[in-house]
Write a protein that holds these residues in place. Sequence first.
Motif, short mmCIF file in Angstrom:
data_model
loop_
_atom_site.label_atom_id
_atom_site.label_comp_id
_atom_site.label_asym_id
_atom_site.label_seq_id
_atom_site.Cartn_x
_atom_site.Cartn_y
_atom_site.Cartn_z
N SER A 160 0.84 -1.20 0.00
CA SER A 160 0.00 0.00 0.00
C SER A 160 0.87 1.25 0.00
N GLY A 161 0.44 2.26 -0.71
CA GLY A 161 1.25 3.47 -0.73
C GLY A 161 0.74 4.52 -1.70
N TRP A 162 1.59 5.49 -1.98
CA TRP A 162 1.24 6.64 -2.80
C TRP A 162 2.38 6.98 -3.75
N GLY A 163 2.03 7.57 -4.87
CA GLY A 163 3.00 8.26 -5.71
C GLY A 163 2.76 9.75 -5.52
N VAL A 164 3.82 10.52 -5.33
CA VAL A 164 3.67 11.92 -4.94
C VAL A 164 4.60 12.82 -5.74
N LEU A 165 4.06 13.93 -6.23
CA LEU A 165 4.86 15.03 -6.75
C LEU A 165 5.01 16.03 -5.62
N ALA A 166 6.25 16.37 -5.26
CA ALA A 166 6.49 17.24 -4.12
C ALA A 166 7.46 18.35 -4.48
N TYR A 167 7.32 19.48 -3.79
CA TYR A 167 8.28 20.57 -3.91
C TYR A 167 9.34 20.39 -2.84
N GLU A 168 10.60 20.32 -3.26
CA GLU A 168 11.71 20.12 -2.33
C GLU A 168 12.39 21.48 -2.11
N PRO A 169 12.28 22.06 -0.91
CA PRO A 169 12.68 23.45 -0.69
C PRO A 169 14.18 23.70 -0.65
N VAL A 170 15.01 22.69 -0.36
CA VAL A 170 16.45 22.91 -0.29
C VAL A 170 17.02 23.18 -1.69
N SER A 171 16.57 22.39 -2.67
CA SER A 171 17.03 22.58 -4.04
C SER A 171 16.11 23.49 -4.85
N GLY A 172 14.88 23.66 -4.37
CA GLY A 172 13.91 24.47 -5.10
C GLY A 172 13.39 23.78 -6.34
N ARG A 173 13.43 22.45 -6.36
CA ARG A 173 12.96 21.71 -7.53
C ARG A 173 11.79 20.81 -7.15
N LEU A 174 11.14 20.27 -8.15
CA LEU A 174 10.09 19.29 -7.94
C LEU A 174 10.71 17.90 -7.96
N ILE A 175 10.22 17.01 -7.11
CA ILE A 175 10.69 15.63 -7.08
C ILE A 175 9.49 14.70 -7.01
N VAL A 176 9.68 13.47 -7.45
CA VAL A 176 8.67 12.42 -7.30
C VAL A 176 9.09 11.54 -6.13
N GLU A 177 8.15 11.24 -5.25
CA GLU A 177 8.42 10.40 -4.10
C GLU A 177 7.49 9.19 -4.12
N GLN A 178 7.97 8.11 -3.55
CA GLN A 178 7.20 6.88 -3.46
C GLN A 178 6.98 6.60 -1.97
N ILE A 179 5.74 6.75 -1.53
CA ILE A 179 5.44 6.66 -0.10
C ILE A 179 4.83 5.30 0.21
N TYR A 180 5.46 4.61 1.15
CA TYR A 180 4.92 3.33 1.61
C TYR A 180 3.96 3.58 2.75
N ASP A 181 2.79 2.91 2.70
CA ASP A 181 1.70 3.22 3.64
C ASP A 181 1.39 4.70 3.50
N HIS A 182 1.70 5.51 4.52
CA HIS A 182 1.41 6.94 4.43
C HIS A 182 2.61 7.84 4.70
N GLN A 183 3.69 7.30 5.29
CA GLN A 183 4.68 8.23 5.79
C GLN A 183 6.14 7.86 5.55
N GLY A 184 6.42 6.85 4.75
CA GLY A 184 7.81 6.43 4.57
C GLY A 184 8.41 6.88 3.25
N ASN A 185 9.77 6.86 3.21
CA ASN A 185 10.51 7.06 1.97
C ASN A 185 10.32 8.46 1.36
N VAL A 186 10.33 9.48 2.21
CA VAL A 186 10.14 10.86 1.73
C VAL A 186 11.32 11.72 2.16
N GLY A 187 11.58 12.77 1.40
CA GLY A 187 12.59 13.74 1.78
C GLY A 187 12.02 14.68 2.83
#
Length: 213
Positions: A128-155
Amino acid sequence: MATYTLPELPYDYAALAPVISPEIIELHHDKHHAAYVKGANDTLEQLAEARDKEAWGSINGLEKNLAFHLSGHILHSIYWHNMTGDGGGEPHEKDGVGELADAIAESFGSYAGFKAQLTKAAATTQGSGWGVLAYEPVSGRLIVEQIYDHQGNVGQGSVPILVFDAWEHAFYLQYKNQKVDFIEAMWQVVNWQDVAKRYRSARERAHSLLLAP
């Protein structure tokens, strides 16, 4: 102290058909999302009780439960607004979302490259999980994240602006075990106006999220 509440849907149950059936929307929002809201509130009460009694034997489990339920509530609250029956297509400047379109091209090389990466991230999440488009503020770029359940594997510090729910409860009644078909169909209902608004907001708040002042 404030507790979490289930937000109302911004449309009726049938608004996203035929991509997502009214039955799925009703069950997903009224049952599954509601359960995360209740779980977060219940866990806060249990943590308050643990503090009062200085009974910390269950702290590990309680902190994990809070992260699980609260993240589920937040991601679902974004999810509902990320979709619209009038959505889909590719973001363009003529639709008032040119800033987002440019950021996608800069961060991923092209819209096609971004779409392929987010589709694969959501469709191949283990369990179970999510695919996410996120704004990463340190680099100021967009990244794709793969979230397991609701809260894992994110910057840490990244801000989700577009989320694809890949839990079975989001699609199984309609798409059976064909998760990839559901993810492909999701592109037909993406609300780019909402995603662009979240992108602008994340950029405006980026200075407060950076590692150093």
